[in-house]
Design a protein around this motif. Structure first.
Motif, PDB file in Angstrom:
ATOM      1  N   CYS A 126       0.835  -1.203   0.000  1.00 12.48           N
ATOM      2  CA  CYS A 126       0.000   0.000   0.000  1.00 12.48           C
ATOM      3  C   CYS A 126       0.875   1.260   0.000  1.00 12.48           C
ATOM      4  N   ARG A 127       0.576   2.177  -0.874  1.00  9.60           N
ATOM      5  CA  ARG A 127       1.391   3.386  -0.992  1.00  9.60           C
ATOM      6  C   ARG A 127       1.401   4.213   0.287  1.00  9.60           C
TER       7      ARG A 127
ATOM      8  N   TYR B  40       6.304   8.305   2.763  1.00 12.53           N
ATOM      9  CA  TYR B  40       5.216   8.194   1.802  1.00 12.53           C
ATOM     10  C   TYR B  40       4.388   9.476   1.675  1.00 12.53           C
ATOM     11  N   LYS B  41       4.634  10.450   2.516  1.00 15.42           N
ATOM     12  CA  LYS B  41       3.883  11.708   2.427  1.00 15.42           C
ATOM     13  C   LYS B  41       4.070  12.386   1.075  1.00 15.42           C
ATOM     14  N   PRO B  42       5.312  12.637   0.631  1.00  9.12           N
ATOM     15  CA  PRO B  42       5.466  13.264  -0.692  1.00  9.12           C
ATOM     16  C   PRO B  42       4.965  12.385  -1.833  1.00  9.12           C
ATOM     17  N   VAL B  43       5.018  11.071  -1.648  1.00 10.19           N
ATOM     18  CA  VAL B  43       4.537  10.149  -2.681  1.00 10.19           C
ATOM     19  C   VAL B  43       3.039  10.340  -2.910  1.00 10.19           C
TER      20      VAL B  43
ATOM     21  N   VAL C 102      -1.702  12.734  -5.799  1.00 11.23           N
ATOM     22  CA  VAL C 102      -2.896  13.583  -5.864  1.00 11.23           C
ATOM     23  C   VAL C 102      -2.692  14.721  -6.859  1.00 11.23           C
ATOM     24  N   ARG C 103      -1.522  15.335  -6.832  1.00 16.79           N
ATOM     25  CA  ARG C 103      -1.240  16.451  -7.749  1.00 16.79           C
ATOM     26  C   ARG C 103      -1.355  16.008  -9.208  1.00 16.79           C
TER      27      ARG C 103
ATOM     28  N   MET D  25      -3.307   2.104  -5.395  1.00 19.43           N
ATOM     29  CA  MET D  25      -2.935   2.226  -3.988  1.00 19.43           C
ATOM     30  C   MET D  25      -2.460   0.927  -3.354  1.00 19.43           C
ATOM     31  N   ASP D  26      -2.966  -0.225  -3.791  1.00 20.98           N
ATOM     32  CA  ASP D  26      -2.562  -1.479  -3.140  1.00 20.98           C
ATOM     33  C   ASP D  26      -2.675  -2.657  -4.087  1.00 20.98           C
TER      34      ASP D  26
END
Length: 289
Positions: free
Chosen positions: A36-37, A211-214, A219-220, A149-150
């Motif tokens: 999961c990302r 994984y926050k910037p990922v 989303v961007r 996502m998974d």
């Protein structure tokens, strides 16, 4: 994707838990091939000695010591906190099945959380538990988003597993987690599942670590219309979205007589447990639902 598999000997499968409303956790595996990302458990990698990316290795736990079910009387046990106990390697290694065969005769309050319909293999055993809750994670009905996502079971298979277990008399939970702001359609998930769900758990997307910037970049690039809202929530620390959503979910569930628990403010719940406010899952209050 190639996954590194190894078997490791452990002294005990049972671990005391700091999670809200849970006394003990059991993780039959280390690592998780679902990949999961947004996986919060990726922090576990630094304790494993693995150099592979999270999601590309799994350790199969082997333990000769039997679980002391006497000390679990009246306690809560959760499978699993940092892996999916029904990942695809469970089909071969059956570690979770072996754990359940020991727990089935206990008087513990057992909860299982998974994203895999492999759990249906063990329905015969699950029906024998005195106190059992099975939670299935669902945070979208969009299969394209799910695949991004998974690498767990398709959403339709997860919903089918929940219905099958509910029809078999097993207490079912749809764990709406993690809720992606503006992307997860909470209402549609509720409407398509409430007939075979005994309770809902809600958990927000909590971005931290590598994984926050990922996720923000995903989303961007895929949902640019929400990029500014995500920046406000996850860079600016604005909780307004979650406060409003908690009220909406609470109102919907009350209006339809649906049981639910809200885990949006996870850190506060952990602190409440340490302070003695939350004691166990069996008498845990509805946080805001």
């Amino acid at each position: 994707m190639s996954v590194v598999v190894r078997e490791v000997a452990v002294k005990d499968l049972l671990t005391k838990s700091n999670l809200p409303a849970t006394d003990y956790v059991i993780n039959p595996y280390v690592g998780c091939p679902h990949g999961c990302r947004y996986c919060y458990a990726s922090f576990m990698k630094r304790f494993t000695g693995h150099t592979e990316d999270w999601g590309t290795f799994i350790d199969i736990k082997r333990c000769s010591k039997k679980i002391d079910i006497k000390k679990l009387t009246g306690k809560t046990v959760f499978l699993s906190s940092v892996t999916d106990c029904y990942n695809k390697y469970e089909e071969t290694y059956r570690c979770t099945r072996e754990v359940l065969e020991q727990l089935v005769h206990s008087d513990a309050y057992v909860s299982i959380s998974t994203k895999s319909d492999l759990i249906l293999r063990d329905v015969d055993l699950l029906k024998q538990f005195r106190h059992l809750t099975v939670a299935m994670s669902v945070n979208t009905l969009d299969e394209t988003f799910r695949r991004d996502m998974d690498d767990a079971s398709p959403i339709a298979d997860r919903l089918h597993a929940l219905k099958t277990m509910h029809d078999g008399g097993i207490t079912t939970v749809l764990f709406m987690s993690p809720i992606f702001p503006y992307i997860t359609d909470c209402r549609k998930i509720l409407e398509c599942s409430h007939e075979f769900i005994d309770e809902y758990w809600f958990e927000n997307l909590n971005l931290r670590g590598a994984y926050k910037p990922v996720i923000l970049e995903y989303v961007r690039s895929h949902y640019p219309r929400y990029a500014e809202q995500y920046r406000r929530i996850y860079i600016g620390g604005d909780d307004y979205y979650w406060d409003v959503l908690a009220q909406k979910l609470s109102g919907y569930c009350r209006a339809h007589g649906i049981q639910c628990k809200n885990y949006f403010h996870h850190s506060k719940l952990v602190q409440n447990k340490r302070n003695g406010t939350i004691r166990s899952q069996k008498n845990y209050y509805d946080s805001s639902c």
